[in-house]
Structures are given as C-alpha cells and as structure tokens.
Design a protein around this motif. Structure first.
Motif, mmCIF file in Angstrom:
data_model
loop_
_atom_site.group_PDB
_atom_site.id
_atom_site.type_symbol
_atom_site.label_atom_id
_atom_site.label_comp_id
_atom_site.label_asym_id
_atom_site.label_seq_id
_atom_site.Cartn_x
_atom_site.Cartn_y
_atom_site.Cartn_z
ATOM 1 N N ASN A 112 1.761 5.964 1.702
ATOM 2 C CA ASN A 112 1.307 4.897 1.010
ATOM 3 C C ASN A 112 1.473 3.307 1.409
ATOM 4 O OD1 ASN A 112 -0.635 6.794 -0.384
ATOM 5 N ND2 ASN A 112 0.893 6.944 -2.268
ATOM 6 N N GLY A 113 0.754 2.345 1.504
ATOM 7 C CA GLY A 113 1.208 1.191 1.429
ATOM 8 C C GLY A 113 1.255 0.582 2.968
ATOM 9 N N VAL A 114 1.168 1.768 4.124
ATOM 10 C CA VAL A 114 1.352 1.349 5.440
ATOM 11 C C VAL A 114 0.265 0.641 6.172
ATOM 12 C CG1 VAL A 114 3.066 2.931 5.936
ATOM 13 C CG2 VAL A 114 0.736 3.556 6.277
ATOM 14 N N LYS A 116 -3.030 2.270 5.846
ATOM 15 C CA LYS A 116 -3.884 3.270 6.329
ATOM 16 C C LYS A 116 -5.528 3.169 5.951
ATOM 17 C CE LYS A 116 -2.459 7.205 4.370
ATOM 18 N NZ LYS A 116 -3.605 8.146 3.488
ATOM 19 N N THR A 117 -5.831 2.690 4.658
ATOM 20 C CA THR A 117 -7.174 2.673 4.187
ATOM 21 C C THR A 117 -7.790 1.344 4.877
ATOM 22 O OG1 THR A 117 -6.542 3.039 2.085
ATOM 23 C CG2 THR A 117 -8.685 2.262 2.162
ATOM 24 N N THR A 118 -6.919 0.225 5.111
ATOM 25 C CA THR A 118 -7.353 -0.799 5.977
ATOM 26 C C THR A 118 -7.720 -0.476 7.447
ATOM 27 O OG1 THR A 118 -6.061 -2.293 4.643
ATOM 28 C CG2 THR A 118 -6.851 -3.344 6.520
ATOM 29 N N THR A 119 -7.035 0.235 8.084
ATOM 30 C CA THR A 119 -7.251 0.720 9.345
ATOM 31 C C THR A 119 -8.192 1.561 9.300
ATOM 32 O OG1 THR A 119 -4.827 0.813 9.668
ATOM 33 C CG2 THR A 119 -6.092 1.952 11.222
ATOM 34 N N ASP A 148 -11.587 4.224 -4.645
ATOM 35 C CA ASP A 148 -12.337 3.132 -4.846
ATOM 36 C C ASP A 148 -12.197 1.981 -3.464
ATOM 37 O OD1 ASP A 148 -13.302 3.859 -7.070
ATOM 38 O OD2 ASP A 148 -11.731 2.931 -8.386
ATOM 39 N N GLN A 149 -10.830 2.094 -3.357
ATOM 40 C CA GLN A 149 -10.420 1.300 -2.215
ATOM 41 C C GLN A 149 -11.217 1.488 -0.780
ATOM 42 O OE1 GLN A 149 -6.243 1.309 -1.569
ATOM 43 N NE2 GLN A 149 -6.481 -0.441 0.116
ATOM 44 N N LEU A 150 -11.137 2.980 -0.679
ATOM 45 C CA LEU A 150 -11.813 3.077 0.511
ATOM 46 C C LEU A 150 -13.406 2.907 0.532
ATOM 47 C CD1 LEU A 150 -11.202 4.895 3.242
ATOM 48 C CD2 LEU A 150 -12.217 6.799 2.169
ATOM 49 N N GLY A 284 -3.625 -7.933 11.714
ATOM 50 C CA GLY A 284 -4.128 -8.834 10.578
ATOM 51 C C GLY A 284 -5.008 -7.964 9.688
ATOM 52 N N GLU A 285 -5.632 -8.754 8.327
ATOM 53 C CA GLU A 285 -6.148 -7.795 7.478
ATOM 54 C C GLU A 285 -7.563 -7.895 7.446
ATOM 55 O OE1 GLU A 285 -3.930 -8.246 3.798
ATOM 56 O OE2 GLU A 285 -3.711 -10.175 4.514
ATOM 57 N N GLN A 286 -8.312 -8.437 8.661
ATOM 58 C CA GLN A 286 -9.536 -8.412 8.641
ATOM 59 C C GLN A 286 -10.303 -7.282 9.530
ATOM 60 O OE1 GLN A 286 -11.114 -10.714 6.853
ATOM 61 N NE2 GLN A 286 -9.151 -11.563 6.351
HETATM 62 P P1 GDP Z 1 -2.666 2.122 2.203
HETATM 63 O O1 GDP Z 1 -1.894 2.347 1.239
HETATM 64 O O2 GDP Z 1 -1.718 2.580 3.367
HETATM 65 O O3 GDP Z 1 -3.905 2.823 2.387
HETATM 66 O O4 GDP Z 1 -2.717 0.658 2.717
HETATM 67 P P2 GDP Z 1 -3.535 -0.525 2.610
HETATM 68 O O5 GDP Z 1 -4.737 -0.110 3.616
HETATM 69 O O6 GDP Z 1 -3.993 -0.623 1.193
HETATM 70 O O7 GDP Z 1 -3.157 -1.881 3.135
HETATM 71 C C1 GDP Z 1 -1.742 -2.268 2.082
HETATM 72 C C2 GDP Z 1 -1.751 -3.809 2.556
HETATM 73 O O8 GDP Z 1 -1.248 -4.052 3.925
HETATM 74 C C3 GDP Z 1 -2.970 -4.500 2.342
HETATM 75 O O9 GDP Z 1 -2.805 -5.730 1.570
HETATM 76 C C4 GDP Z 1 -3.532 -4.849 3.607
HETATM 77 O O10 GDP Z 1 -4.503 -5.847 3.644
HETATM 78 C C5 GDP Z 1 -2.401 -5.068 4.436
HETATM 79 N N1 GDP Z 1 -2.478 -4.538 6.028
HETATM 80 C C6 GDP Z 1 -3.060 -3.679 6.523
HETATM 81 N N2 GDP Z 1 -2.812 -3.446 7.579
HETATM 82 C C7 GDP Z 1 -2.483 -4.912 8.228
HETATM 83 C C8 GDP Z 1 -2.211 -5.526 9.403
HETATM 84 O O11 GDP Z 1 -2.453 -5.021 10.334
HETATM 85 N N3 GDP Z 1 -1.696 -6.929 9.309
HETATM 86 C C9 GDP Z 1 -1.569 -7.316 8.157
HETATM 87 N N4 GDP Z 1 -1.047 -8.656 8.075
HETATM 88 N N5 GDP Z 1 -1.827 -6.774 6.921
HETATM 89 C C10 GDP Z 1 -2.050 -5.509 6.992
#
Ligand code: GDP
Length: 304
Positions: A112-114, A116-119, A148-150, A284-286
């Motif tokens: 969690n937090g790495v 994953k969802t964003t990727t 929800d986040q997904l 990045g986050e986009q």
């Molecule tokens: P998960 O818990 O592994 O699913 O993590 P999230 O997808 O929620 O991401 C955790 C935080 O990291 C969020 O604020 C994202 O916007 C941020 N994040 C994810 N990937 C990147 C990235 O490649 N670059 C930056 N700067 N932020 C990222």
C-alpha cells in the motif's frame, strides 16, 4: 521523451552536478577520483555491487586506453553503466500481450502507498490509447477506500471497473471480472490486489488463490504479474521486491515516483539484484506519466 527528461530532473541535477564537479576538481583520473566517484554513485543508490563492478570496469578501460584526463569521462561512465545494466538480462520490457481477440490478464502486486492504483490507471490509459479495450478488477477488498480509488481512476480513464463490497473474497472478484471481460470481449483485464506485507504467509496464500482462479479461467494467465515499487524508498524497495518474488512469479517491475527522488540509481540496483526487468517507470501523478523503461535513454539522459 520530454516527460522522461523532466521526470528525472532530481536525479539528473544531483548526480550530474556531482560528477561534473568531480571532473572539474580532478583534472586527471587517479585513485582519489575513483574513490569520490564511487561515493557519488552510492549516494544515487546505484547499489554496492553495481558500483564496484562499474569502478572496476572503468579502471580497466582507463588503463587500456591510456586515459589520463577526466575530460569527457561522463560518456565512458554512461557507456559502461548501460553495458552493465544490459548484461544483467536480455529479457524484454515489452508487455506479454495476447493477440487481439484474446484476453490478456495483468495482475498488479505491491505494498500500500507505493502508487499501485495510480499505476493501474496510467497503464489502462496507455493501453486504451493504443487501441485496446481495458477493464479493471478491484481485487484489493481489504484496504478501506481502495475500491473507490480504483473506480475514480476507472472513471477518469473511461474503463469499466468490476468490484464487490469491501471485505469480500478477492478470488470471487477475480472470477467475476474474468467472466465480465470475456463476455464483453475486452482485450486487457488489469487486476488490483491487496498490499499487505505484514504477514507473508497470508500474502502468499491470497496471491496463490487469485492466481489459481485466473489461470483456471484463462489459459496461461496471468500473462504478467507486475510489482509496483516506490523509488523514493530506496533499499526498502529491494526488500519488498525480494518478498514478493518469493510469494509469486513476478514478471516485471514498475518503479513509481522516480520523479520524486534524487536517488534514481535504484532502477539499476533493482534490475541487477533481482533479475526482473523494470518495464515501466512512474514519473508523476498524471495519467500520461508512465513511461516504458529504456536503460540507454535513462542513463544517457542523466548527463544530457
Ligand atoms: P497505492 O496505495 O499503492 O494504490 O498508491 P496510490 O496509487 O494511491 O498512490 C499513492 C500516492 O503516490 C498518490 O498520492 C499518488 O498520486 C502518488 N504517486 C503515484 N505514482 C506516482 C509517481 O510516479 N510520481 C509521483 N510524484 N507520485 C506518484
């Protein structure tokens, strides 16, 4: 390529300026120069073994070619760094996608937090813009808010998310998702999983179960098991990777948040230590901040 450049600016600024500073201070290549270079590489998290190997190769080249001046030594460093990276594995960074008309299943694992969802969202966007239909499976039924986040990412990218309620059996979600994907003739199904690492036995059991369901419903699936690792956690990422490697058959790594660290050398350390290809990097986050990882472009980019 522009994304790649700006995304790596922290690592580039720190690493390049340090090497340039060294070159300016040491006009000749000597033992002290090598010692300081070693330090700079270690600070960039390139990893102890890789650094030792690189320094050894550089020493050899410098002697063989009778190089005396540090002028332009950056090019030699890049060249040898790429050679060492590529020597660690021939395997491709291409995703193992099935021909159109056949379902490809990609499983995502990671703490969690790495990111994953964003990727998952970014990859869905990428595949969709390449003309593939994509569906997401909300397999992290454990962490509050994960579903929800997904869904938010699904809406953003414009792909369907198959989900059940929080606390439900992830294997049941996968079963539903695979059938929905088949029924709708979807090209790629991307599955999220829970990121609990506290209990390795549970992690293994859950991933095993999910894998079993998927492979029973789709021959040779999952076609990829991608591990998301956070580049800003440095050596910790290596430890996580080791654990996941023992728990499941990881086929590729996505290194996230590479834009957020000056220690981008961790890419090289991970590749050389784990022998798993880094397939993508997060910059990045986009939505469009996910790039295929090209070692040559990366290393040369550090000095560009
Ligand atoms: P998960 O818990 O592994 O699913 O993590 P999230 O997808 O929620 O991401 C955790 C935080 O990291 C969020 O604020 C994202 O916007 C941020 N994040 C994810 N990937 C990147 C990235 O490649 N670059 C930056 N700067 N932020 C990222």
């Amino acid at each position: 390529t522009e994304k790649f450049k700006t995304g790596l600016s922290k690592t580039r600024d720190s690493f390049t300026s340090k090497v340039n500073d060294l070159v300016a201070r040491y006009r000749t290549v000597d033992e002290d120069f090598f010692e300081e270079l070693e330090e700079v590489l270690l600070q960039a998290d390139v990893g102890f073994e890789t650094v030792m190997e690189l320094i050894e190769v550089l020493r050899y080249e410098v002697q063989k070619k009778n190089i005396k001046s540090t002028d332009g030594i950056q090019a030699l460093i890049s060249e040898k760094l790429v050679e060492i990276y590529e020597k660690a594995g021939e395997d491709s960074i291409e995703l193992n996608l099935q021909p159109k008309g056949e379902l490809t299943v990609i499983l995502f694992v990671g703490v969690n937090g790495v990111g994953k969802t964003t990727t998952i969202g970014k990859l869905a966007h990428r595949l969709k813009s390449e003309g593939r239909s994509v569906m997401l499976a909300a397999g992290d039924t454990f962490r509050a808010g994960a579903i929800d986040q997904l869904q938010v990412w699904g809406d953003r990218v414009g792909v369907e998310v198959i989900k059940q309620s929080e606390g439900s059996d992830p294997a049941a979600v996968m079963y539903d998702a695979v059938h929905a994907a088949k029924n709708r003739g979807v090209d790629v199904l991307i599955c999220d999983t829970a990121g609990r690492l506290q209990n390795k036995v549970n992690l293994m059991k859950e991933l095993e179960k999910v894998n079993r369901i998927i492979s029973r419903e789709v021959p040779n699936a999952p076609h990829e098991v991608l591990l998301a690792l956070d580049a800003t956690t440095g050596q910790n990422a290596l430890v996580q990777a080791q654990t996941f490697k023992e728990a499941t058959n990881v086929t590729g790594i996505v290194l996230t948040k590479l834009d957020g660290t000056a220690k981008g050398g961790i890419v090289i350390a991970i590749r050389n230590k784990l022998h798993i290809p880094v397939k993508f990097v997060g910059l990045g986050e986009q939505m469009d901040d996910l790039q295929p990882f090209d070692a040559e472009r990366y290393v040369y980019g550090l000095f560009a």
